[in-house]
Design a protein around this motif. Structure first.
Motif, PDB file in Angstrom:
ATOM      1  N   ASP A  85       1.516   3.161  -5.896  1.00  0.00           N
ATOM      2  CA  ASP A  85       1.957   2.416  -4.707  1.00  0.00           C
ATOM      3  C   ASP A  85       0.770   2.011  -3.847  1.00  0.00           C
ATOM      4  N   GLN A  86      -0.185   2.924  -3.676  1.00  0.00           N
ATOM      5  CA  GLN A  86      -1.373   2.601  -2.877  1.00  0.00           C
ATOM      6  C   GLN A  86      -2.219   1.521  -3.552  1.00  0.00           C
ATOM      7  N   ARG A  88      -1.066  -0.791  -5.513  1.00  0.00           N
ATOM      8  CA  ARG A  88      -0.290  -2.030  -5.373  1.00  0.00           C
ATOM      9  C   ARG A  88      -0.451  -2.635  -3.981  1.00  0.00           C
ATOM     10  N   MET A  89      -0.307  -1.807  -2.939  1.00  0.00           N
ATOM     11  CA  MET A  89      -0.302  -2.321  -1.567  1.00  0.00           C
ATOM     12  C   MET A  89      -1.704  -2.568  -1.033  1.00  0.00           C
ATOM     13  N   HIS A  90      -2.596  -1.598  -1.211  1.00  0.00           N
ATOM     14  CA  HIS A  90      -3.919  -1.680  -0.583  1.00  0.00           C
ATOM     15  C   HIS A  90      -4.936  -2.483  -1.397  1.00  0.00           C
ATOM     16  N   GLN A  93      -2.608  -6.289  -3.606  1.00  0.00           N
ATOM     17  CA  GLN A  93      -2.097  -7.327  -2.704  1.00  0.00           C
ATOM     18  C   GLN A  93      -3.171  -7.886  -1.780  1.00  0.00           C
ATOM     19  N   THR A  94      -4.181  -7.094  -1.481  1.00  0.00           N
ATOM     20  CA  THR A  94      -5.245  -7.566  -0.587  1.00  0.00           C
ATOM     21  C   THR A  94      -6.448  -8.125  -1.343  1.00  0.00           C
TER      22      THR A  94
END
Length: 311
Positions: A85-86, A88-90, A93-94
């Motif tokens: 999840d980290q 994917r998000m951090h 996506q960035t």
């Protein structure tokens, strides 16, 4: 022969000594991943985060926003599963320039048990937008990839094998993102492999030659992005290709080649890899043989395909 994990530690220490942006964050496995080499030689470039993989990714993302080029150091399974999840998000996506080194990747971590084996990592990371996915064949390609990755301006996942394999390349090797490599040229069957499995499949090519079968072997160090045109040029007019990977047959190299060739519409794909099941704890040679990935078992599978084609 030199293990990729040792090459990783030595190369990162060398890079960190000359580039203040390079920093390694470890998940309490430095002596296994060989990040301890960085800790010893360039202590200011090493951070021990402990058994906290989600924090490992979050810290790396934060450091990337202030100019660092962080590398993550732990077993691949803890990154592609526990910290997904980290990532994917951090990271994904960035588009953060975080380098994810999946150590002890693949089947051959049997001494730690099946909970520590990662046979799904390529499928998971290949599906992640913005993620570059790499799997070097040997020590020379690994070092070239690590040095290339130091300047890559985006998310990156690279498989780092635990144990040494017979080298496929030599010290003059130069890495080119996306480019497939022709390891052996043959006319009877086309094999495609990735990562350290390519070293084993090269031995398969020799075994097949003893049986009168001329095999072409293509190695893919890059699973994403892939130079599709270059790959199709190497495949040529083959009616069938056989992929071989130390990974699940679902979503990894075999899935990638099936996707590419489905759009072409003329070449069948046979996939050799782990079936849709969990692996198990056992010695390396036993696991390779049981799951059909040793040079001998791959050769048997290819010969069976050849016989079926003739019949």
């Amino acid at each position: 022969m030199k293990a990729q994990r040792l090459v990783w530690g030595e190369t990162l220490a060398d890079l960190a000594a000359s580039d203040d942006r390079v920093i390694v964050l470890d998940g309490d496995l430095a002596t296994s991943t060989r990040a301890d080499i960085v800790a010893e030689k360039v202590p200011n470039a090493f951070i021990e985060v402990g058994i906290a993989e989600q924090n490992l990714v979050g810290m790396a993302f934060g450091l990337s926003t202030v100019g660092y080029r962080p590398w993550l150091s732990t077993f691949g399974v803890f990154l592609t599963h526990r910290a997904l999840d980290q990532i994917r998000m951090h990271v994904s996506q960035t588009k953060a320039p975080v380098r994810i080194a999946g150590a002890y990747s693949g089947l051959l971590n049997g001494s730690s048990g099946k909970t520590h084996q990662d046979i799904e990592d390529l499928a998971i990371m290949r599906a992640m937008p913005n993620m570059t996915v790499l799997a070097p064949a040997d020590e020379f390609e690994a070092e070239a990839i690590f040095r290339w990755a130091a300047e890559w301006d985006g998310p990156l996942y690279v498989r780092v094998a635990r144990d040494a394999v017979e080298p496929v390349f030599d010290e003059g090797y130069e890495f080119s993102l996306g480019t497939p490599r022709l390891i052996a040229n043959g006319t009877d069957v086309t094999l495609i492999s990735t990562g350290v499995q390519t070293s084993r499949v090269r031995e398969t090519v020799r075994l097949l030659a003893e049986q009168g079968v001329s095999a072409k072997l293509i190695h893919l160090p890059t699973l994403k992005p892939l130079d599709v045109d270059a790959l199709l040029d190497l495949i040529g007019d083959a009616d069938e290709v056989i992929t071989v990977e130390e990974h699940s047959r679902i979503g990894g190299l075999g899935g990638l080649i099936a996707e590419v060739l489905a759009e072409r519409g003329t070449t069948r794909v046979q996939r050799i890899g782990l079936e849709d099941r969990w692996s198990e704890s056992a010695p390396n040679d036993f696991l390779l043989d049981k799951y059909g990935l040793s040079p001998e078992r791959v050769a048997e599978a290819v010969l069976a395909t050849q016989r079926a084609t003739v019949e």
